[in-house]
Scaffold this active site. Structure first.
Site, short mmCIF file in Angstrom:
data_model
loop_
_atom_site.label_atom_id
_atom_site.label_comp_id
_atom_site.label_asym_id
_atom_site.label_seq_id
_atom_site.Cartn_x
_atom_site.Cartn_y
_atom_site.Cartn_z
N LYS A 187 3.02 10.11 8.13
CA LYS A 187 2.37 9.61 9.34
C LYS A 187 3.03 10.17 10.61
CE LYS A 187 0.01 5.49 7.56
NZ LYS A 187 -1.39 5.90 7.81
N ASP B 160 9.16 2.72 1.03
CA ASP B 160 7.99 3.42 1.55
C ASP B 160 8.00 3.21 3.06
OD1 ASP B 160 5.54 4.19 2.51
OD2 ASP B 160 4.37 3.18 0.96
N PHE C 221 0.86 -1.18 0.00
CA PHE C 221 0.00 0.00 0.00
C PHE C 221 0.89 1.23 0.00
CE2 PHE C 221 -2.49 3.41 1.86
CZ PHE C 221 -3.68 3.30 1.16
#
Length: 400
Positions: free
Chosen positions: A250, A221, A136
């Site tokens: 995040k 990522d 993702f």
């Protein structure tokens, strides 16, 4: 104006289906809703609230910067952005930073940079990007296509091309796909949303070696794994492998929206003025908060504490599982943890999430079969124990 959960349905696009309660206040690892009910927060805003809610260092940084300067755009630079970039480059392999607003935007920048680097150095034919199933990488059309979950990318028309997927931890499959046309391999150093799946050490090293062999860039990522989440500032530090480009978001802002792409000076040269940009990227408010978060997270005390809390979570979840037998596996690293459900509860992860909320504990899922835990990196031990006690009550209800 009095708002309720029903108001949401009247005014919001229906792509979300949030919980029936509305949180209104948070402090540390606890949250209260409109009715005053208290929750232990093991979700952390999906691995975002790395210092919990309303941490004084963040509140002070936001307040101080808010009284100075809010926004400029990248027609000008600003002091918080430069300071944060300096701290990130001093602490990592990177020599250059690009700021964005989210993980998706950081990954978008990474992918565009990889393609531009390949075009400039090797010509139009070197454009293939390889990523991994269950990965993702965000919700822009480019990043969601690179992400290996067709359920998220199907149904929006023709997808960006020259993107291939292979199974995570399958080095032979990756090698079979790679060639001189490969410009980049993109991977999470621990798959989060796809089920909290750790890579084999040999696999990660093999990916790096294949990228070197075919002169392709390795993009990590680290949107979910980065900024202390696994017990080091970035997860790559524990894997013995250095990427060429890294995406961070995040926890980077601890709850304030910010993303960053980190890379080397030589690779960064290929994003010349005008090739990519962002109106809000590098915003002074966001960078001031992220700098405050960095100063807390990048300490030996906090990073060691993450590993201690990992052990506490895993041990207590194992004890609970001895009583109920609902988990097949308890895995993950640091405070990115997943409990995979046993065969009797296949597909019911959301039942455990909902039951947890009823009992006053907030958890996440990672697909239909995994309950995910991404709490504050500094969550007190007492809150871990209380939250897991509540979660055990939730398990008992689901089992019953």
């Amino acid at each position: 104006m009095k708002v309720t959960r029903a108001t949401f349905n009247d005014v919001m696009v229906p792509n979300y289906n949030p919980a029936s309660m509305i949180p209104v206040k948070g402090e540390g690892s606890r949250v209260w809703d409109q009715e005053g009910k208290e929750y232990i927060d093991f979700a952390g805003g999906i691995a975002v609230n790395c210092l919990g809610h309303c941490h004084p260092a963040m509140v002070n940084a936001l307040t101080e910067q808010g009284n100075k300067l809010w926004h400029l755009s990248n027609v000008f630079t600003n002091e918080p952005a430069i300071r944060l970039a300096k701290k990130l480059t001093d602490a990592t392999f990177a020599e250059r930073v690009y700021f964005a607003n989210s993980g998706a935007e950081a990954n978008e920048a990474a992918l565009k940079l990889a393609r531009r680097w390949a075009l400039d150095n090797h010509g139009e034919s070197k454009n293939q990007i390889i990523a991994f199933t269950k990965g993702f990488h965000g919700r822009t059309f480019f990043t969601v296509t690179v992400g290996g979950q067709p359920a998220y990318s199907d149904g929006f028309g023709p997808k960006p091309g020259a993107i291939e997927h292979v199974d995570y931890n399958d080095l032979a499959a990756l090698e079979a796909q790679m060639s001189e046309k490969t410009c980049a391999v993109m991977m999470e150093p621990l798959q989060g949303e796809g089920g909290v799946i750790s890579p084999d050490a040999d696999f990660v090293k093999g990916v790096r070696e294949l990228c070197d062999k075919y002169n392709a860039l390795l993009i990590f990522d680290e949107v979910q794994t980065g900024f202390g989440r696994t017990g080091s500032l970035y997860a790559y530090e524990q894997l013995g492998v250095t990427p060429d480009i890294l995406a961070s978001a995040k926890s980077l802002g601890g709850g304030f929206p910010i993303g960053a792409m980190l890379t080397t000076a030589a690779i960064a040269e290929h994003l010349k003025p005008g090739t990519h940009g962002s109106t809000y990227g590098g915003n002074p408010l966001a960078c001031a908060v992220a700098e405050a978060v960095f100063d807390v997270v990048s300490t030996d005390e906090v990073l060691a504490g993450v590993k201690e809390r990992e052990e506490l979570f895993k041990n207590k979840l194992a004890e609970i599982n001895e009583r109920y037998g609902v988990f097949k596996d308890i895995r993950g690293k640091g405070l990115l943890l997943g409990a995979e459900l046993s065969d009797d509860y296949t597909g019911k992860a959301r039942d455990f999430l909902n039951a947890g909320a009823d009992e006053g504990v907030m958890v996440l899922v990672a697909g239909p079969n995994v309950v995910r835990f991404t709490p504050s990196l500094i969550i007190p031990e007492a809150d871990v124990l209380e939250g897991l006690a509540r979660f055990e009550k939730a398990i008992a209800k689901v089992v019953a």
